[in-house]
Design an enzyme around this catalytic site. Structure first.
Site, PDB file in Angstrom:
ATOM      1  N   THR A 197       0.823  -1.216   0.000  1.00  0.00           N
ATOM      2  CA  THR A 197       0.000   0.000   0.000  1.00  0.00           C
ATOM      3  C   THR A 197       0.854   1.263   0.000  1.00  0.00           C
ATOM      4  O   THR A 197       2.010   1.242   0.450  1.00  0.00           O
ATOM      5  CB  THR A 197      -0.901  -0.009   1.265  1.00  0.00           C
ATOM      6  OG1 THR A 197      -1.427   1.290   1.483  1.00  0.00           O
ATOM      7  CG2 THR A 197      -0.105  -0.383   2.518  1.00  0.00           C
ATOM      8  N   ASP A 198       0.261   2.371  -0.469  1.00  0.00           N
ATOM      9  CA  ASP A 198       0.961   3.662  -0.388  1.00  0.00           C
ATOM     10  C   ASP A 198       1.029   4.175   1.054  1.00  0.00           C
ATOM     11  O   ASP A 198       1.778   5.104   1.339  1.00  0.00           O
ATOM     12  CB  ASP A 198       0.285   4.703  -1.299  1.00  0.00           C
ATOM     13  CG  ASP A 198      -1.171   5.007  -0.945  1.00  0.00           C
ATOM     14  OD1 ASP A 198      -1.734   4.343  -0.043  1.00  0.00           O
ATOM     15  OD2 ASP A 198      -1.749   5.924  -1.567  1.00  0.00           O
ATOM     16  N   GLU A 199       0.234   3.566   1.967  1.00  0.00           N
ATOM     17  CA  GLU A 199       0.179   4.094   3.338  1.00  0.00           C
ATOM     18  C   GLU A 199       1.509   3.920   4.076  1.00  0.00           C
ATOM     19  O   GLU A 199       1.745   4.573   5.088  1.00  0.00           O
ATOM     20  CB  GLU A 199      -0.987   3.453   4.108  1.00  0.00           C
ATOM     21  CG  GLU A 199      -2.296   3.656   3.362  1.00  0.00           C
ATOM     22  CD  GLU A 199      -3.557   3.389   4.159  1.00  0.00           C
ATOM     23  OE1 GLU A 199      -3.507   3.431   5.394  1.00  0.00           O
ATOM     24  OE2 GLU A 199      -4.599   3.155   3.527  1.00  0.00           O
TER      25      GLU A 199
ATOM     26  N   TYR B   2      -1.839  -0.536  11.003  1.00  0.00           N
ATOM     27  CA  TYR B   2      -1.957  -1.192   9.698  1.00  0.00           C
ATOM     28  C   TYR B   2      -0.755  -0.873   8.815  1.00  0.00           C
ATOM     29  O   TYR B   2      -0.078  -1.783   8.306  1.00  0.00           O
ATOM     30  CB  TYR B   2      -3.266  -0.765   9.003  1.00  0.00           C
ATOM     31  CG  TYR B   2      -3.280  -1.071   7.511  1.00  0.00           C
ATOM     32  CD1 TYR B   2      -3.273  -2.388   7.058  1.00  0.00           C
ATOM     33  CD2 TYR B   2      -3.288  -0.050   6.551  1.00  0.00           C
ATOM     34  CE1 TYR B   2      -3.273  -2.685   5.687  1.00  0.00           C
ATOM     35  CE2 TYR B   2      -3.286  -0.330   5.194  1.00  0.00           C
ATOM     36  CZ  TYR B   2      -3.285  -1.649   4.764  1.00  0.00           C
ATOM     37  OH  TYR B   2      -3.271  -1.923   3.413  1.00  0.00           O
TER      38      TYR B   2
ATOM     39  N   LYS C 241       2.280  -3.289   7.333  1.00  0.00           N
ATOM     40  CA  LYS C 241       2.559  -3.474   5.893  1.00  0.00           C
ATOM     41  C   LYS C 241       4.002  -3.039   5.587  1.00  0.00           C
ATOM     42  O   LYS C 241       4.691  -3.680   4.785  1.00  0.00           O
ATOM     43  CB  LYS C 241       1.573  -2.668   5.040  1.00  0.00           C
ATOM     44  CG  LYS C 241       0.145  -3.175   5.056  1.00  0.00           C
ATOM     45  CD  LYS C 241      -0.048  -4.572   4.478  1.00  0.00           C
ATOM     46  CE  LYS C 241       0.160  -4.651   2.980  1.00  0.00           C
ATOM     47  NZ  LYS C 241      -0.218  -5.993   2.445  1.00  0.00           N
TER      48      LYS C 241
HETATM   49  P1  NAD Z   1      -9.493  -7.525   2.328  1.00  0.00           P
HETATM   50  O1  NAD Z   1      -9.459  -7.246   3.786  1.00  0.00           O
HETATM   51  O2  NAD Z   1     -10.756  -7.263   1.562  1.00  0.00           O
HETATM   52  O3  NAD Z   1      -9.109  -9.060   2.057  1.00  0.00           O
HETATM   53  C1  NAD Z   1      -8.081  -9.718   2.723  1.00  0.00           C
HETATM   54  C2  NAD Z   1      -8.211 -11.215   2.455  1.00  0.00           C
HETATM   55  O4  NAD Z   1      -7.131 -11.885   3.123  1.00  0.00           O
HETATM   56  C3  NAD Z   1      -9.506 -11.821   2.980  1.00  0.00           C
HETATM   57  O5  NAD Z   1     -10.076 -12.686   2.018  1.00  0.00           O
HETATM   58  C4  NAD Z   1      -9.059 -12.603   4.219  1.00  0.00           C
HETATM   59  O6  NAD Z   1      -9.877 -13.746   4.487  1.00  0.00           O
HETATM   60  C5  NAD Z   1      -7.640 -12.996   3.832  1.00  0.00           C
HETATM   61  N1  NAD Z   1      -6.798 -13.245   5.012  1.00  0.00           N
HETATM   62  C6  NAD Z   1      -6.673 -12.450   6.114  1.00  0.00           C
HETATM   63  N2  NAD Z   1      -5.822 -13.022   6.999  1.00  0.00           N
HETATM   64  C7  NAD Z   1      -5.384 -14.171   6.423  1.00  0.00           C
HETATM   65  C8  NAD Z   1      -4.479 -15.184   6.835  1.00  0.00           C
HETATM   66  N3  NAD Z   1      -3.855 -15.126   8.022  1.00  0.00           N
HETATM   67  N4  NAD Z   1      -4.258 -16.227   6.000  1.00  0.00           N
HETATM   68  C9  NAD Z   1      -4.890 -16.308   4.808  1.00  0.00           C
HETATM   69  N5  NAD Z   1      -5.757 -15.389   4.375  1.00  0.00           N
HETATM   70  C10 NAD Z   1      -6.004 -14.333   5.174  1.00  0.00           C
HETATM   71  O7  NAD Z   1      -8.277  -6.708   1.728  1.00  0.00           O
HETATM   72  P2  NAD Z   1      -8.127  -5.977   0.302  1.00  0.00           P
HETATM   73  O8  NAD Z   1      -8.686  -4.606   0.412  1.00  0.00           O
HETATM   74  O9  NAD Z   1      -8.601  -6.888  -0.750  1.00  0.00           O
HETATM   75  O10 NAD Z   1      -6.540  -5.845   0.236  1.00  0.00           O
HETATM   76  C11 NAD Z   1      -5.736  -6.901  -0.306  1.00  0.00           C
HETATM   77  C12 NAD Z   1      -4.282  -6.512  -0.222  1.00  0.00           C
HETATM   78  O11 NAD Z   1      -4.059  -5.297  -0.929  1.00  0.00           O
HETATM   79  C13 NAD Z   1      -3.785  -6.268   1.215  1.00  0.00           C
HETATM   80  O12 NAD Z   1      -2.484  -6.782   1.331  1.00  0.00           O
HETATM   81  C14 NAD Z   1      -3.779  -4.739   1.337  1.00  0.00           C
HETATM   82  O13 NAD Z   1      -2.804  -4.321   2.263  1.00  0.00           O
HETATM   83  C15 NAD Z   1      -3.436  -4.339  -0.079  1.00  0.00           C
HETATM   84  N6  NAD Z   1      -3.939  -3.013  -0.512  1.00  0.00           N
HETATM   85  C16 NAD Z   1      -5.261  -2.678  -0.344  1.00  0.00           C
HETATM   86  C17 NAD Z   1      -5.713  -1.441  -0.797  1.00  0.00           C
HETATM   87  C18 NAD Z   1      -7.172  -1.043  -0.679  1.00  0.00           C
HETATM   88  O14 NAD Z   1      -7.540   0.099  -1.004  1.00  0.00           O
HETATM   89  N7  NAD Z   1      -8.067  -1.923  -0.265  1.00  0.00           N
HETATM   90  C19 NAD Z   1      -4.829  -0.542  -1.405  1.00  0.00           C
HETATM   91  C20 NAD Z   1      -3.475  -0.925  -1.555  1.00  0.00           C
HETATM   92  C21 NAD Z   1      -3.054  -2.162  -1.106  1.00  0.00           C
HETATM   93  P1  TYD Z   2     -10.756   3.973   4.312  1.00  0.00           P
HETATM   94  O1  TYD Z   2     -11.730   3.545   3.262  1.00  0.00           O
HETATM   95  O2  TYD Z   2     -10.857   3.341   5.676  1.00  0.00           O
HETATM   96  O3  TYD Z   2      -9.296   3.815   3.698  1.00  0.00           O
HETATM   97  P2  TYD Z   2      -7.849   4.299   4.308  1.00  0.00           P
HETATM   98  O4  TYD Z   2      -8.012   4.754   5.704  1.00  0.00           O
HETATM   99  O5  TYD Z   2      -7.048   3.047   4.200  1.00  0.00           O
HETATM  100  O6  TYD Z   2      -7.391   5.390   3.386  1.00  0.00           O
HETATM  101  O7  TYD Z   2     -10.909   5.539   4.516  1.00  0.00           O
HETATM  102  C1  TYD Z   2     -10.734   6.450   3.414  1.00  0.00           C
HETATM  103  C2  TYD Z   2     -10.835   7.845   3.964  1.00  0.00           C
HETATM  104  O8  TYD Z   2     -12.176   8.064   4.431  1.00  0.00           O
HETATM  105  C3  TYD Z   2      -9.935   8.079   5.162  1.00  0.00           C
HETATM  106  O9  TYD Z   2      -9.439   9.430   5.100  1.00  0.00           O
HETATM  107  C4  TYD Z   2     -10.849   7.921   6.363  1.00  0.00           C
HETATM  108  C5  TYD Z   2     -12.186   8.406   5.824  1.00  0.00           C
HETATM  109  N1  TYD Z   2     -13.389   7.756   6.418  1.00  0.00           N
HETATM  110  C6  TYD Z   2     -14.444   8.552   6.893  1.00  0.00           C
HETATM  111  O10 TYD Z   2     -14.402   9.793   6.822  1.00  0.00           O
HETATM  112  N2  TYD Z   2     -15.548   7.924   7.413  1.00  0.00           N
HETATM  113  C7  TYD Z   2     -15.625   6.564   7.519  1.00  0.00           C
HETATM  114  O11 TYD Z   2     -16.655   6.055   8.045  1.00  0.00           O
HETATM  115  C8  TYD Z   2     -14.550   5.762   7.015  1.00  0.00           C
HETATM  116  C9  TYD Z   2     -14.592   4.257   7.087  1.00  0.00           C
HETATM  117  C10 TYD Z   2     -13.449   6.402   6.466  1.00  0.00           C
END
Ligand code: NAD
Ligand code: TYD
Length: 353
Positions: free
Chosen positions: A132-134, A158, A162
């Protein structure tokens, strides 16, 4: 075939569907099915021999060893993680376990498996770590977007977990020569996103006539990318990325949360007008998230220059598709809003009101 971890979650499931449609290559999908994992996301692959699902934990070394020995993947794409910042604030332990210890376990199992491969298979093997960019922390209003050489300054449990996993992946390349690739992507949105994250939460609450919670002043900025574009970027990095390199992935699309919420409200006004008037009236400012990063922005020039990837969707096209998908999949939303989901809503939002 390839092994995907976390392929029943939001991005992982989109990736598995996209991968099989685009390449036809079989996938072994290894997922623990936590609250965020949902096999309904993969229903389109029921009966398709190119998708094999195994339920299990990436921290379980014996199970990972057995899967690798049995299926002999040519690549691993590692999505499995705990992914929600607010949950990491309430309970960081699971983030350290899955994101740090789990990635370590996977790297060690992969190192053992890769070490035994014949020379040509060894040469072609890849371990792609999805991050992630975070990890880069928070930008000021006039700072340049994150490049791949930006210092790591994670601010939430988080992002710290990561960042730790990214460092492990880097070290396993540097020390053991493991052929790794790392991607650092901005905020995704699209089908199958669990309604704890901002965009699906706003849609679910608006349709239920509930308040739309906006943390702080609503001016925190994220760089939003349609999930299908993220999947295409991962395919490009897996195919052509240079081992040991990291690639930033983003949508060139910075927006404050208030604009995101107002855009969704306007689309819902158009596609599913509410009986009680405009959805924007439901916007409610609530207590801020502790340590809330102010701004993320990605400089995605490296992946464009080296691999020719650019996002295909604009925010306008991507968010319209996404709102339509949620409106057409209200049964999916209802299923994931189970008892455990309701407990989370009380825990996270109860104390903010
Ligand atoms: P998500 O929370 O929707 O899905 C995570 C999946 O991992 C789930 O299916 C869960 O069952 C599985 N999981 C969790 N713990 C596990 C374990 N111990 N063993 C096996 N499986 C396990 O997450 P997402 O939003 O789909 O993100 C996927 C990846 O992409 C993550 O690594 C996250 O850090 C990264 N990412 C997410 C975003 C975003 O905006 N959602 C952006 C950049 C990077
Ligand atoms: P989120 O979807 O949790 O992603 P991330 O924190 O990983 O960027 O949140 C996106 C943005 O929205 C973040 O600045 C937090 C804000 N946010 C709210 O304002 N209200 C909410 O209920 C949630 C879940 C997030």
């Amino acid at each position: 075939m390839i092994l995907v971890t976390g392929g029943a979650g939001f991005i992982g499931a989109n990736f598995v569907l996209d991968w099989i449609a685009a390449t036809g290559e079989p996938v072994v999908n290894f997922d623990k099915l936590t609250y965020a994992g949902n096999l309904e996301n993969l229903a389109a692959l029921n009966g398709d021999a190119r998708h094999v699902f195994f339920r299990g934990d990436i921290c379980d070394r014996a199970l990972v060893d057995a899967l690798l020995t049995q299926h002999r993947p040519r690549a691993i794409v590692h999505f499995a993680a705990e992914s929600h910042v607010d949950r990491s604030i309430h309970g960081p332990g699971e983030f350290m376990r899955t994101n740090v210890e789990g990635t370590f376990t996977l790297l060690e199992a992969t190192r053992a498996y890769w070490g035994e491969l014949a020379d040509d298979a060894k040469e072609g093997f890849r371990f792609l770590h999805v991050s992630t960019d975070e990890v880069y922390g928070s930008l000021g209003p006039n700072d340049a977007p994150f490049t791949e050489t930006h210092a790591y300054e994670p601010n939430s449990p988080y992002s710290a977990s990561k960042a730790a996993s990214d460092h492990l992946v880097r070290a396993w390349h540097h020390t053991y020569g493991l052929p790794v690739l790392t991607t650092n992507c901005s905020n995704n949105y699209g089908p199958y996103q669990f309604p704890e994250k901002l965009i699906p939460l706003v849609m679910a609450n608006a349709l239920a006539g509930k308040p739309l919670p906006i943390y702080g002043d609503g001016m925190n900025v994220r760089d939003w990318l349609y999930v299908g574009d993220h999947c295409a970027a991962i395919r490009a990095v897996l195919a052509g990325g240079r081992c040991g390199e990291t690639y930033n992935i983003g949508g060139w699309n910075e927006m404050p949360n208030l604009v995101i919420v107002k855009t969704i409200c306007a689309l819902l006004d158009e596609m599913r007008p509410g009986a009680a008037g405009k959805y924007e009236q439901l916007m409610t400012f609530v207590k801020d998230r502790p340590g809330h990063d102010r701004r993320y922005a990605i400089d995605a020039r490296k992946i464009e220059r080296e691999l020719g990837w650019r996002p295909a969707e604009t925010f306008e096209t991507g968010i319209r598709k996404t709102v339509r998908w949620y409106l057409e999949h209200q049964d999916w939303v209802a299923h994931v809003q189970s008892g455990a989901y309701r407990e989370w809503v009380t825990k996270n939002y109860g104390a903010r009101e």
